[in-house]
Design a protein around this motif. Sequence first.
Motif, short mmCIF file in Angstrom:
data_model
loop_
_atom_site.label_atom_id
_atom_site.label_comp_id
_atom_site.label_asym_id
_atom_site.label_seq_id
_atom_site.Cartn_x
_atom_site.Cartn_y
_atom_site.Cartn_z
N GLY A 95 -33.51 24.33 61.96
CA GLY A 95 -33.58 24.79 60.56
C GLY A 95 -34.57 23.98 59.74
O GLY A 95 -35.35 24.52 58.96
N VAL A 96 -34.54 22.66 59.94
CA VAL A 96 -35.43 21.78 59.17
C VAL A 96 -36.88 21.96 59.62
O VAL A 96 -37.79 21.98 58.80
CB VAL A 96 -34.99 20.31 59.33
CG1 VAL A 96 -36.01 19.37 58.70
CG2 VAL A 96 -33.62 20.10 58.71
N ALA A 97 -37.07 22.13 60.92
CA ALA A 97 -38.43 22.27 61.46
C ALA A 97 -39.01 23.66 61.19
O ALA A 97 -40.21 23.87 61.30
CB ALA A 97 -38.44 21.98 62.96
N HIS A 98 -38.15 24.62 60.88
CA HIS A 98 -38.62 26.00 60.65
C HIS A 98 -38.10 26.51 59.32
O HIS A 98 -37.32 27.47 59.27
CB HIS A 98 -38.14 26.91 61.78
CG HIS A 98 -38.59 26.49 63.14
ND1 HIS A 98 -37.94 25.50 63.85
CD2 HIS A 98 -39.62 26.89 63.93
CE1 HIS A 98 -38.55 25.33 65.02
NE2 HIS A 98 -39.58 26.16 65.08
N PRO A 99 -38.55 25.91 58.22
CA PRO A 99 -38.01 26.31 56.91
C PRO A 99 -38.29 27.77 56.57
O PRO A 99 -37.49 28.40 55.90
CB PRO A 99 -38.70 25.36 55.93
CG PRO A 99 -39.89 24.84 56.67
CD PRO A 99 -39.54 24.84 58.11
N PHE A 163 -29.53 21.03 52.65
CA PHE A 163 -29.46 19.71 52.00
C PHE A 163 -30.51 18.77 52.58
O PHE A 163 -31.19 18.05 51.84
CB PHE A 163 -28.06 19.11 52.17
CG PHE A 163 -27.80 17.98 51.24
CD1 PHE A 163 -27.33 18.22 49.95
CD2 PHE A 163 -28.03 16.67 51.63
CE1 PHE A 163 -27.10 17.17 49.07
CE2 PHE A 163 -27.80 15.62 50.75
CZ PHE A 163 -27.33 15.88 49.48
N VAL A 164 -30.64 18.79 53.89
CA VAL A 164 -31.61 17.91 54.55
C VAL A 164 -33.04 18.28 54.16
O VAL A 164 -33.89 17.42 53.95
CB VAL A 164 -31.43 17.94 56.07
CG1 VAL A 164 -32.59 17.25 56.78
CG2 VAL A 164 -30.12 17.25 56.46
N ILE A 165 -33.30 19.59 54.04
CA ILE A 165 -34.65 20.01 53.63
C ILE A 165 -34.99 19.45 52.26
O ILE A 165 -36.11 19.00 52.02
CB ILE A 165 -34.76 21.56 53.63
CG1 ILE A 165 -34.85 22.07 55.07
CG2 ILE A 165 -35.97 22.03 52.83
CD1 ILE A 165 -34.83 23.59 55.19
N SER A 166 -34.02 19.43 51.35
CA SER A 166 -34.34 18.93 50.00
C SER A 166 -34.12 17.42 49.85
O SER A 166 -34.47 16.86 48.82
CB SER A 166 -33.55 19.71 48.95
OG SER A 166 -32.18 19.75 49.26
N TYR A 174 -27.12 12.72 56.86
CA TYR A 174 -26.38 13.94 56.56
C TYR A 174 -26.15 14.81 57.80
O TYR A 174 -25.20 15.58 57.86
CB TYR A 174 -27.03 14.71 55.40
CG TYR A 174 -26.62 14.10 54.09
CD1 TYR A 174 -25.38 14.39 53.54
CD2 TYR A 174 -27.43 13.19 53.44
CE1 TYR A 174 -24.97 13.80 52.36
CE2 TYR A 174 -27.03 12.58 52.26
CZ TYR A 174 -25.81 12.89 51.72
OH TYR A 174 -25.39 12.30 50.55
N LYS A 175 -27.04 14.69 58.77
CA LYS A 175 -26.80 15.36 60.05
C LYS A 175 -25.51 14.84 60.66
O LYS A 175 -24.65 15.61 61.11
CB LYS A 175 -27.96 15.07 61.01
CG LYS A 175 -28.75 16.29 61.42
CD LYS A 175 -30.08 15.91 62.04
CE LYS A 175 -29.96 15.46 63.47
NZ LYS A 175 -31.30 15.22 64.09
N PHE B 147 -23.10 16.41 45.45
CA PHE B 147 -23.73 17.72 45.62
C PHE B 147 -23.45 18.27 47.01
O PHE B 147 -23.14 19.44 47.17
CB PHE B 147 -25.25 17.62 45.41
CG PHE B 147 -25.65 17.36 44.00
CD1 PHE B 147 -25.69 18.41 43.09
CD2 PHE B 147 -25.98 16.09 43.58
CE1 PHE B 147 -26.06 18.18 41.78
CE2 PHE B 147 -26.35 15.86 42.27
CZ PHE B 147 -26.39 16.90 41.36
N TYR B 148 -23.55 17.40 47.99
CA TYR B 148 -23.34 17.85 49.37
C TYR B 148 -21.89 18.28 49.59
O TYR B 148 -21.62 19.34 50.14
CB TYR B 148 -23.73 16.75 50.35
CG TYR B 148 -23.56 17.15 51.80
CD1 TYR B 148 -24.38 18.11 52.38
CD2 TYR B 148 -22.54 16.60 52.57
CE1 TYR B 148 -24.21 18.50 53.69
CE2 TYR B 148 -22.37 16.98 53.89
CZ TYR B 148 -23.21 17.93 54.45
OH TYR B 148 -23.04 18.32 55.75
#
Lengths: 189, 189
Positions: A95-99, A163-166, A174-175, B147-148
Amino acid sequence: MARPKSTDKQVALLKAAVQAIASDGLGAPTSKIAKLAGVAEGTLFRYYATKDELINEVYLYLINLMNESIYKKSDPSSTLYERTEAIWNNYIDWGVAHPVENSAISQLAVSEKITAESHERVMQLCIDLHGKDISDLFLTEQNVSTFYVDAVMNALAQVTVNFVISHPAEATKYKQVGFKIMWKGLTQS
Amino acid sequence: MARPKSTDKQVALLKAAVQAIASDGLGAPTSKIAKLAGVAEGTLFRYYATKDELINEVYLYLINLMNESIYKKSDPSSTLYERTEAIWNNYIDWGVAHPVENSAISQLAVSEKITAESHERVMQLCIDLHGKDISDLFLTEQNVSTFYVDAVMNALAQVTVNFVISHPAEATKYKQVGFKIMWKGLTQS
DNA sequence: CTTACATGAGTGATTGATCACTCAGTTAAG
DNA sequence: CTTAACTGAGTGATCAATCACTCATGTAAG
């Protein structure tokens, strides 16, 4: 036979639609999708009779694409915890690598243009891939539906990805936190 | 002063937009929204300069509406577990009892038409309402963002609402199962 | 109080833009 | 050659937003 249809163009149209949906939402014009795919607008309708049909195909394409990355053959000696954590990490990483793909999936999943049949097929695919682990080992004594558990896992993963993307600086943390919440929530106490 | 704008019409437009979005998605035409509200299409644009502005106001309106139902004054002698469970049950009940509003919220939440400012305001509202409980008592030693945690709670509740809507016979069971997953996941073990 | 005037809410036909989809002409694979 | 893929200008439908106009409401001069 005359000229055959090209798989390249079929896939190019799917990929282009993903891009367009991520940036313009489901209102993305077919003209833009065709342009991104490098074909004429008319060609789009030779491969997909209507825009709705294309949208449903894009949804199935993305789910399959994601599942391929998430579900890799695991060490047979690994524990369920290890196997589940590996899939979780693959999910978040993908998900993070493919926003762009992630954004498109989020929008497609709640769209009213996705048919009940498409939703059904996606569900079935997810159950086929990791339903055994879920139903054998999570909450089974309470007779909780595999569909529900799967939906919970997806929702938690989706929240974590966003959340990780932002907050990329705290990605690792968070992972791990996300996985622990899922594990503690879904396994027997 | 000339004729004042009517709060009735303003609210009627918001309610009409909710209906229209739930049934037609964000592509719902302004003509339909105006008709449902019982006003002329032109009037819609006197109250909301653009369709996007209306959509953002609808989002804030729905979140406020939902929060009012969810967050009721609780017995001060109640435990955190009891208070949290009460809010959880209110959330699920509201979503199930208001499928139209629930559907509209789901679509608005992932729309690219919702501005960053709107998202910010919604987040702040949620934190204001129940952030104290969350940050004081969940996972604070790990320094996890409120937030999380709030996003996780919302996601779990949303999944549960959707599942209960499609499996009404097992509503009570999944309300309880959902809460336990959240509680086990988010509290110290 | 009466009445002329000022203001802006309300209307819905109109407009200009955009969109999904078509089709007649063109290209190229078998 | 034959046939179907390919093309992009064209078409009709739809939509957001506008605009000229009406009329309800508040203000103030006489």
